[in-house]
Design an enzyme around this catalytic site. Structure first.
Site, mmCIF file in Angstrom:
data_model
loop_
_atom_site.group_PDB
_atom_site.id
_atom_site.type_symbol
_atom_site.label_atom_id
_atom_site.label_comp_id
_atom_site.label_asym_id
_atom_site.label_seq_id
_atom_site.Cartn_x
_atom_site.Cartn_y
_atom_site.Cartn_z
ATOM 1 N N GLU A 298 49.971 41.152 29.695
ATOM 2 C CA GLU A 298 48.602 40.485 30.051
ATOM 3 C C GLU A 298 47.662 40.694 29.209
ATOM 4 O O GLU A 298 47.074 41.685 28.949
ATOM 5 C CB GLU A 298 48.313 40.863 31.504
ATOM 6 C CG GLU A 298 48.293 39.686 32.455
ATOM 7 C CD GLU A 298 48.357 40.234 33.765
ATOM 8 O OE1 GLU A 298 47.367 40.867 34.146
ATOM 9 O OE2 GLU A 298 49.119 39.982 34.718
ATOM 10 N N HIS B 288 45.553 36.070 36.269
ATOM 11 C CA HIS B 288 45.360 37.005 37.036
ATOM 12 C C HIS B 288 44.038 36.973 38.104
ATOM 13 O O HIS B 288 43.380 37.904 37.852
ATOM 14 C CB HIS B 288 45.565 38.493 36.508
ATOM 15 C CG HIS B 288 46.110 39.777 37.270
ATOM 16 N ND1 HIS B 288 46.961 40.723 36.859
ATOM 17 C CD2 HIS B 288 45.940 39.730 38.841
ATOM 18 C CE1 HIS B 288 46.982 41.585 37.967
ATOM 19 N NE2 HIS B 288 46.530 40.904 39.148
ATOM 20 N N ARG C 56 52.867 41.837 39.974
ATOM 21 C CA ARG C 56 52.683 42.378 38.613
ATOM 22 C C ARG C 56 53.792 41.740 37.552
ATOM 23 O O ARG C 56 54.965 41.522 37.812
ATOM 24 C CB ARG C 56 52.814 43.913 38.365
ATOM 25 C CG ARG C 56 51.683 44.478 39.214
ATOM 26 C CD ARG C 56 50.527 44.541 38.395
ATOM 27 N NE ARG C 56 49.217 45.389 38.895
ATOM 28 C CZ ARG C 56 48.416 44.782 39.560
ATOM 29 N NH1 ARG C 56 48.254 43.624 40.130
ATOM 30 N NH2 ARG C 56 47.361 45.527 40.106
HETATM 31 C C1 DGY Z 1 45.021 44.138 42.580
HETATM 32 O O1 DGY Z 1 44.325 44.222 43.420
HETATM 33 O O2 DGY Z 1 46.040 44.782 42.420
HETATM 34 C C2 DGY Z 1 45.082 42.688 41.982
HETATM 35 O O3 DGY Z 1 46.080 42.565 41.161
HETATM 36 C C3 DGY Z 1 43.875 42.492 41.163
HETATM 37 O O4 DGY Z 1 43.037 42.257 42.066
#
Ligand code: DGY
Length: 331
Positions: free
Chosen positions: A278, A297, A249
């Site tokens: 983001e 992402h 993240r």
């Molecule tokens: C998640 O699943 O948390 C990823 O960041 C996106 O698929």
């Protein structure tokens, strides 16, 4: 594969899906529930989201939706379940959900390899300056073989520091150890015997990981403890040629501090699948540094993975609507 067993007199549950969603999951929802899907390529605005959740029994949410007390109030007391189409749930106020007996589901396990592949792709592309080299060709700068051009870093035998040795951290460490013979060190709340036995990994304190790693890859969740753990002080403690990889993240790194570290040579390079915010503004310096690769992402973005995530998220939603335990419940 659960379907909806409706108690006598139970009306068709109402569900809002906040973005387009794989048909393997959506078709089942459409069959069982009164389902509305937000059709836009972008998430609904906050105002629209608050309007759409009104009267819903279940929500199928994305990591870009803020799911908080205001939204629960707007939905109403019949809301039983929030099923997130992701493993990370930093966008959901879990305390509020639990206080209101709203079940929260996520999709762990099925995106492990896809995400570890992106982490490794970012690492090797950063180390060997792939994007920079490709952009130079596009700009007409490839005139001849260059004896001293695009010199990068070797990977074999280096030290990889894994922050968060969960499933994805382990899968990344396995690639680094098995394929590239790296030494693995890690931080985690608990010892990870599997990693220690199979990958000869060594658990260390955060400061030791910063000082000893040639490459650092982040695989922890975003919470009060990990928010901006990669700040100016952390980057200062890293090796000058270190490569920083974040596929978890964006909030885990302090982005202006990362830009500074990359510009001043405090660290060598970075590969990011996540940013903060983001997406970043087009003018954000993080997008314009020769030693930083940014992906939008896409850690879980393979057909198989996204379909499996959709199967789990749909199972979670259908179970939650019936008051049954979710297949993957966030406690
Ligand atoms: C998640 O699943 O948390 C990823 O960041 C996106 O698929």
């Amino acid at each position: 594969m659960p379907s909806l067993e409706r108690a006598p007199g139970m009306s068709t549950p109402k569900v809002f899906v906040t973005r387009e969603y794989p048909s393997v999951g959506l078709n089942r929802l459409m069959q069982e529930c009164e389902t509305e899907v937000w059709p836009g390529p972008l998430p609904p605005s906050r105002e629209v989201l608050l309007e759409k959740v009104k009267g819903c029994d279940g929500l199928l949410t994305m990591l870009s939706d803020k799911i908080d007390a205001e939204l629960f109030d707007a939905a109403g007391s019949q809301l039983k379940v929030v099923s997130q189409y992701a493993v990370g749930v930093h966008n959901i106020d879990l305390e509020q959900a639990h206080n209101r007996a709203i079940a929260v589901g996520n999709t762990p396990g099925v995106l492990t390899d896809a995400t570890a592949d992106i982490a490794f792709a970012l690492l090797i592309s950063s180390a060997r300056r792939m994007i920079e080299a490709h952009e130079a060709i596009q700009a007409g700068k490839w005139k001849t073989w260059e004896p001293l051009g695009y010199i990068g870093w070797d990977l074999v035998g280096k030290t990889i520091g894994i922050v968060g040795m969960g499933r994805i951290g382990y899968a990344m460490a396995k690639r680094c150890r098995g394929g590239w013979d790296m030494n693995v060190i890690y931080t985690s709340r608990h010892n990870k015997p599997d990693a220690e036995q199979n990958l000869q990994a060594r658990r260390v304190e955060f400061d030791e990981l910063l000082a000893e790693s040639d490459f650092i890859s982040v695989h922890t969740d975003l919470n009060a403890e990990t928010e901006k753990m990669f700040n100016a002080q952390a980057f200062e403690k890293m090796k000058p040629n270190a490569i920083f990889i974040n596929t978890a993240r964006g909030g885990i790194h302090d982005q202006p501090a990362l830009v500074h570290a990359l510009k001043t040579g405090q660290i060598g390079a970075a590969g990011l699948d996540v940013t903060d915010p983001e997406p970043p503004a087009l003018s954000d310096e993080i997008l314009h540094l020769p030693n930083c690769i940014v992906a939008p992402h896409i850690g879980s973005a393979t057909t198989k993975t996204r379909n499996e995530m959709a199967e789990i998220a749909t199972d979670n939603l259908l179970n939650g609507l019936q008051g049954k335990p979710l297949r993957c419940e966030v406690k």
